[in-house]
Design a protein around this motif. Sequence first.
Motif, PDB file in Angstrom:
ATOM      1  N   THR A 137      -0.470 -24.431 -23.628  1.00 54.12           N
ATOM      2  CA  THR A 137       0.014 -25.808 -23.529  1.00 54.12           C
ATOM      3  C   THR A 137       1.538 -25.850 -23.589  1.00 54.12           C
ATOM      4  O   THR A 137       2.181 -26.590 -22.837  1.00 54.12           O
ATOM      5  N   VAL A 138       2.107 -25.048 -24.472  1.00 53.09           N
ATOM      6  CA  VAL A 138       3.571 -25.011 -24.595  1.00 53.09           C
ATOM      7  C   VAL A 138       4.194 -24.630 -23.250  1.00 53.09           C
ATOM      8  O   VAL A 138       5.154 -25.267 -22.798  1.00 53.09           O
ATOM      9  N   PHE A 139       3.641 -23.634 -22.585  1.00 56.06           N
ATOM     10  CA  PHE A 139       4.179 -23.207 -21.295  1.00 56.06           C
ATOM     11  C   PHE A 139       3.990 -24.278 -20.222  1.00 56.06           C
ATOM     12  O   PHE A 139       4.876 -24.498 -19.396  1.00 56.06           O
ATOM     13  N   LYS A 140       2.849 -24.943 -20.232  1.00 59.79           N
ATOM     14  CA  LYS A 140       2.606 -26.011 -19.252  1.00 59.79           C
ATOM     15  C   LYS A 140       3.586 -27.160 -19.450  1.00 59.79           C
ATOM     16  O   LYS A 140       4.063 -27.756 -18.492  1.00 59.79           O
ATOM     17  N   ILE A 141       3.868 -27.497 -20.702  1.00 62.48           N
ATOM     18  CA  ILE A 141       4.826 -28.568 -20.984  1.00 62.48           C
ATOM     19  C   ILE A 141       6.211 -28.171 -20.502  1.00 62.48           C
ATOM     20  O   ILE A 141       6.907 -28.969 -19.857  1.00 62.48           O
ATOM     21  N   LEU A 142       6.620 -26.952 -20.792  1.00 62.69           N
ATOM     22  CA  LEU A 142       7.943 -26.495 -20.374  1.00 62.69           C
ATOM     23  C   LEU A 142       8.066 -26.436 -18.855  1.00 62.69           C
ATOM     24  O   LEU A 142       9.126 -26.742 -18.296  1.00 62.69           O
ATOM     25  N   LYS A 143       6.986 -26.056 -18.172  1.00 64.89           N
ATOM     26  CA  LYS A 143       7.003 -25.990 -16.702  1.00 64.89           C
ATOM     27  C   LYS A 143       6.778 -27.353 -16.063  1.00 64.89           C
ATOM     28  O   LYS A 143       6.988 -27.511 -14.867  1.00 64.89           O
ATOM     29  N   ARG A 144       6.300 -28.322 -16.870  1.00 64.85           N
ATOM     30  CA  ARG A 144       6.027 -29.690 -16.408  1.00 64.85           C
ATOM     31  C   ARG A 144       5.042 -29.701 -15.242  1.00 64.85           C
ATOM     32  O   ARG A 144       5.208 -30.404 -14.258  1.00 64.85           O
ATOM     33  N   GLU A 145       3.994 -28.906 -15.376  1.00 58.73           N
ATOM     34  CA  GLU A 145       2.970 -28.806 -14.340  1.00 58.73           C
ATOM     35  C   GLU A 145       1.837 -29.795 -14.558  1.00 58.73           C
ATOM     36  O   GLU A 145       1.442 -30.065 -15.687  1.00 58.73           O
ATOM     37  N   GLY A 146       1.301 -30.317 -13.462  1.00 57.16           N
ATOM     38  CA  GLY A 146       0.093 -31.122 -13.497  1.00 57.16           C
ATOM     39  C   GLY A 146       0.242 -32.498 -14.101  1.00 57.16           C
ATOM     40  O   GLY A 146      -0.751 -33.118 -14.452  1.00 57.16           O
ATOM     41  N   ILE A 147       1.459 -32.991 -14.232  1.00 59.29           N
ATOM     42  CA  ILE A 147       1.683 -34.284 -14.877  1.00 59.29           C
ATOM     43  C   ILE A 147       1.071 -35.412 -14.060  1.00 59.29           C
ATOM     44  O   ILE A 147       0.489 -36.333 -14.600  1.00 59.29           O
ATOM     45  N   SER A 148       1.192 -35.317 -12.745  1.00 55.48           N
ATOM     46  CA  SER A 148       0.719 -36.394 -11.883  1.00 55.48           C
ATOM     47  C   SER A 148      -0.323 -35.899 -10.899  1.00 55.48           C
ATOM     48  O   SER A 148      -0.319 -34.748 -10.491  1.00 55.48           O
ATOM     49  N   HIS A 149      -1.198 -36.813 -10.519  1.00 56.74           N
ATOM     50  CA  HIS A 149      -2.176 -36.559  -9.467  1.00 56.74           C
ATOM     51  C   HIS A 149      -1.512 -36.931  -8.139  1.00 56.74           C
ATOM     52  O   HIS A 149      -0.652 -37.801  -8.107  1.00 56.74           O
ATOM     53  N   LYS A 150      -1.911 -36.300  -7.048  1.00 60.30           N
ATOM     54  CA  LYS A 150      -1.319 -36.664  -5.762  1.00 60.30           C
ATOM     55  C   LYS A 150      -1.505 -38.163  -5.509  1.00 60.30           C
ATOM     56  O   LYS A 150      -2.562 -38.724  -5.784  1.00 60.30           O
ATOM     57  N   LYS A 151      -0.475 -38.807  -5.066  1.00 60.71           N
ATOM     58  CA  LYS A 151      -0.457 -40.240  -4.755  1.00 60.71           C
ATOM     59  C   LYS A 151      -0.528 -41.136  -5.992  1.00 60.71           C
ATOM     60  O   LYS A 151      -0.695 -42.335  -5.871  1.00 60.71           O
ATOM     61  N   HIS A 152      -0.469 -40.564  -7.215  1.00 62.97           N
ATOM     62  CA  HIS A 152      -0.547 -41.356  -8.436  1.00 62.97           C
ATOM     63  C   HIS A 152       0.450 -40.807  -9.455  1.00 62.97           C
ATOM     64  O   HIS A 152       0.699 -39.607  -9.489  1.00 62.97           O
ATOM     65  N   VAL A 153       0.975 -41.680 -10.293  1.00 68.12           N
ATOM     66  CA  VAL A 153       1.857 -41.229 -11.362  1.00 68.12           C
ATOM     67  C   VAL A 153       1.046 -40.548 -12.449  1.00 68.12           C
ATOM     68  O   VAL A 153       1.492 -39.610 -13.081  1.00 68.12           O
TER      69      VAL A 153
END
Length: 141
Positions: free
Chosen positions: A114-130
Amino acid sequence: MTNKLDEKGNLMSDDERLTLIGKFLRATSLDEFPSLWNVLIGDMSLVGPRPLLEEYLPFYSDYQMRRHDVRPGITGWAQINGRNSILWEEKFKLDVWYTENQSLNLDIKILFLTVFKILKREGISHKKHVTMPKFTNKNND
């Protein structure tokens, strides 16, 4: 987010209501900080399927309902495997997989990743959606 309404009185899309501060908080996952209170009082765990809106409950299949076999969490298997960028169907599969394979070692792995995902800022938004499109168990876009 703001409470902006359209001309019919309906809430506007998340994209139109998200403020600059809100975008920053979501991108850095600081918007999850208040959930720590829920962990402290025992309503949530650090790791487990993310709680979803109550309005989605009538749409769950029996299989999808199994995600409630464990306490909800701030982060989970679905969050480190796509977060909001994956389809609802995949998110439910990952949540149910977690309920069937929950262990201390898995929880530690999820917290670490989770720490790495937060730092990479991956997967925050779905395509066409915030965030994510509404779950209706009919749309998988």
